[in-house]
Design a protein around this motif. Sequence first.
Motif, mmCIF file in Angstrom:
data_model
loop_
_atom_site.group_PDB
_atom_site.id
_atom_site.type_symbol
_atom_site.label_atom_id
_atom_site.label_comp_id
_atom_site.label_asym_id
_atom_site.label_seq_id
_atom_site.Cartn_x
_atom_site.Cartn_y
_atom_site.Cartn_z
ATOM 1 N N ILE A 254 -2.326 4.358 2.991
ATOM 2 C CA ILE A 254 -2.236 5.501 2.004
ATOM 3 C C ILE A 254 -2.379 6.809 2.788
ATOM 4 C CG2 ILE A 254 -3.534 6.566 0.213
ATOM 5 C CD1 ILE A 254 -4.094 3.742 -0.792
ATOM 6 N N HIS A 255 -3.047 7.120 3.639
ATOM 7 C CA HIS A 255 -3.348 8.304 4.225
ATOM 8 C C HIS A 255 -2.078 8.843 5.124
ATOM 9 C CE1 HIS A 255 -5.999 11.239 6.466
ATOM 10 N NE2 HIS A 255 -4.951 11.442 7.498
ATOM 11 N N SER B 58 -6.025 11.703 -0.960
ATOM 12 C CA SER B 58 -5.231 10.573 -1.690
ATOM 13 C C SER B 58 -5.882 9.149 -1.326
ATOM 14 C CB SER B 58 -3.774 10.697 -0.928
ATOM 15 O OG SER B 58 -3.212 11.696 -1.315
ATOM 16 N N GLU B 59 -6.431 8.874 -0.341
ATOM 17 C CA GLU B 59 -6.919 7.811 -0.003
ATOM 18 C C GLU B 59 -8.206 7.348 -1.187
ATOM 19 O OE1 GLU B 59 -8.339 6.697 4.067
ATOM 20 O OE2 GLU B 59 -7.775 8.812 4.370
ATOM 21 N N HIS C 223 -11.399 4.508 2.413
ATOM 22 C CA HIS C 223 -10.588 4.522 3.479
ATOM 23 C C HIS C 223 -9.375 3.522 3.810
ATOM 24 C CE1 HIS C 223 -14.068 6.825 5.131
ATOM 25 N NE2 HIS C 223 -14.777 5.953 4.768
ATOM 26 N N ASN C 224 -8.115 4.205 3.775
ATOM 27 C CA ASN C 224 -7.228 3.227 3.863
ATOM 28 C C ASN C 224 -6.112 4.255 4.813
ATOM 29 O OD1 ASN C 224 -4.320 2.374 2.862
ATOM 30 N ND2 ASN C 224 -5.591 1.132 1.644
ATOM 31 N N VAL C 225 -5.837 3.577 5.977
ATOM 32 C CA VAL C 225 -4.764 4.253 6.916
ATOM 33 C C VAL C 225 -3.507 4.235 6.333
ATOM 34 C CG1 VAL C 225 -4.358 2.075 8.233
ATOM 35 C CG2 VAL C 225 -4.419 4.402 9.323
ATOM 36 N N VAL D 199 -6.776 12.646 2.973
ATOM 37 C CA VAL D 199 -7.986 11.956 2.631
ATOM 38 C C VAL D 199 -8.096 11.978 1.126
ATOM 39 C CG1 VAL D 199 -10.541 12.555 2.591
ATOM 40 C CG2 VAL D 199 -9.079 12.764 4.784
ATOM 41 N N GLN E 259 0.849 -1.387 -0.054
ATOM 42 C CA GLN E 259 0.017 0.128 0.042
ATOM 43 C C GLN E 259 0.781 1.284 -0.034
ATOM 44 O OE1 GLN E 259 -3.797 -0.753 2.606
ATOM 45 N NE2 GLN E 259 -2.083 -2.103 3.410
ATOM 46 N N GLY F 120 -7.806 -1.927 5.463
ATOM 47 C CA GLY F 120 -7.753 -1.169 4.390
ATOM 48 C C GLY F 120 -7.200 -1.706 3.326
ATOM 49 N N GLU G 76 -8.590 4.527 -4.151
ATOM 50 C CA GLU G 76 -9.484 3.421 -3.669
ATOM 51 C C GLU G 76 -10.990 3.799 -4.552
ATOM 52 O OE1 GLU G 76 -10.251 2.178 0.108
ATOM 53 O OE2 GLU G 76 -8.393 1.196 0.150
#
Length: 289
Positions: A186-187, A257-258, A182-184, A255, A109, A174, A262
Amino acid sequence: HPANPQLLLPMDTPTATFLALLLITLICTLGWFTPKWWVARRRRKIRQQPFPAGWRTILRRRVPLVRRMPADLQLQLKQQMQVFIAEKAFLGCAGLTITDEMRVVIAAQACLLVLNRPTGLYPHLRQILVYPGAFAVQRTHTDGVVQREERQALLGESWAQGQVILSWTDALEGATTPGDGHNVVIHEFAHQLDQEKGHANGAPHRYRSKSNADPARWSQVFHAAYAKLQREAHVGEPGLLNHYGAQDPAEFFAVVSEVFFEQPAELQDYDPALYQELSGYYRVDPAGW
């Protein structure tokens, strides 16, 4: 007796101390500032190694987004992952033992964000600290002139000093549910890119070659999109972007970028100009995968 007995006397203390400090500085400099050609040579050798079969199985089971990518990007991602895992230290916290699954899922990721880059693989990042789940931090908040300590539960955090902290439960979720926006991982790694200049402000360094970067256009598009999200958050209007991104420009960049990776088609419909800027920055077009 020697002709010049002074030559046999011990070196005076100030001179010895100076030479010792000089030697230590030289050793540290050689250790910290590895020549670029040596780094490139080492990375080339790592990329030429076969991608481990066990890692391939983990990717297939845990990171379904990779299967949608073009074959050339899949290959590039795997090579970036090999270098990332070789160079970055993974540390388990709160009794967690780091496994290959954790390394592969997190690296996959994180490396999505640095595809098609001629140089750079989070150069300031040294460690990824992994907790079993959400972790607690102590924060000092100021309300007017009153300061108070608050304990917060976080899923991830990025530090400009070279660390990313992640909840393994949420990093895995994620990866396995790539379509919810929602992907912590990537965030937090978007924050790392934003922090490469020393602080995060939603305007990460633009890579010049092939990007046709226009800072003025980037600023205009992002400020307009950020203001739109702030309006949605103010009236409580649900939308594509998480209202968490309305806090400040740095959180907004993380945010979006997530969502870019996705839910790319949805972001392209929501704000074509914003999608175009992110596509130029990240050098990929996930809406076409």
